[in-house]
Design a protein around this motif. Structure first.
Motif: not given
Length: 174
Positions: A128-136
């Motif tokens: 989830s943290l990586y997904a949020l990172k990818e979504l800026e």
């Protein structure tokens, strides 16, 4: 009514470098499809309502939490992640990509009772943290009730910072 203590966890996503462990054979992590909202809502409700640490507390936040999850599925192309075992969704996390949100991880990593204690919550949190990172999103935040398993063992991972949270969580939908 006595107010319960909550914690606010935050992660600087620029410093996130951990590798996600491989999921056990037969489990698949993927983005939740919009059509899966009812399944995810039911999973979140079951995960919270069957956890003794949430007895009494879940009823106070359930309507607001359900509305936030609905908003994620309604308004975002990536409302969250799920872990699937065969055709069955066994874990889920829903989030918001609003950069300034007070709580990005609406329900946190929710795992069905029969699949707990296998590291799935930690894996789902990290992904989830990586997904949020990818979504800026640059700093992710999550609220958690003090004393719960998530507060003690899941959210402290991945270089999180923990602070006391003095407001009533889930009071209004942002």
């Amino acid at each position: 009514m006595k107010r319960e203590p909550w914690k606010l966890f935050s992660w600087n996503l620029a410093t996130l470098t951990e590798e996600a462990p491989a999921l056990p054979h037969g489990l698949v992590l993927r983005t939740a499809a919009k059509s899966e909202e009812p399944t995810v809502q039911a999973l979140v409700a079951r995960a919270f309502s069957t956890d003794a640490q949430w007895t009494g507390s879940y009823s106070r936040i359930s309507d607001s939490l359900q509305e936030r999850i609905h908003e994620a599925f309604r308004s975002q192309p990536n409302p969250g992640l799920v872990i699937q075992h065969g055709p069955r969704i066994i874990a889920a996390a829903c989030f918001t990509t609003e950069v300034d949100a007070e709580n990005h991880l609406y329900c946190g990593p929710c795992v069905l009772p029969e699949y707990r204690s296998r590291g799935l919550g930690s894996t789902l949190l990290l992904q989830s943290l990586y997904a949020l990172k990818e979504l800026e999103v640059h700093v992710a935040r999550a609220l958690c009730k003090e004393g719960t398993t998530a507060c003690k063992f899941v959210y402290p991972k991945f270089q999180s910072v923990c602070d006391a949270y003095d407001s009533e969580p889930f009071a209004t939908v942002s």
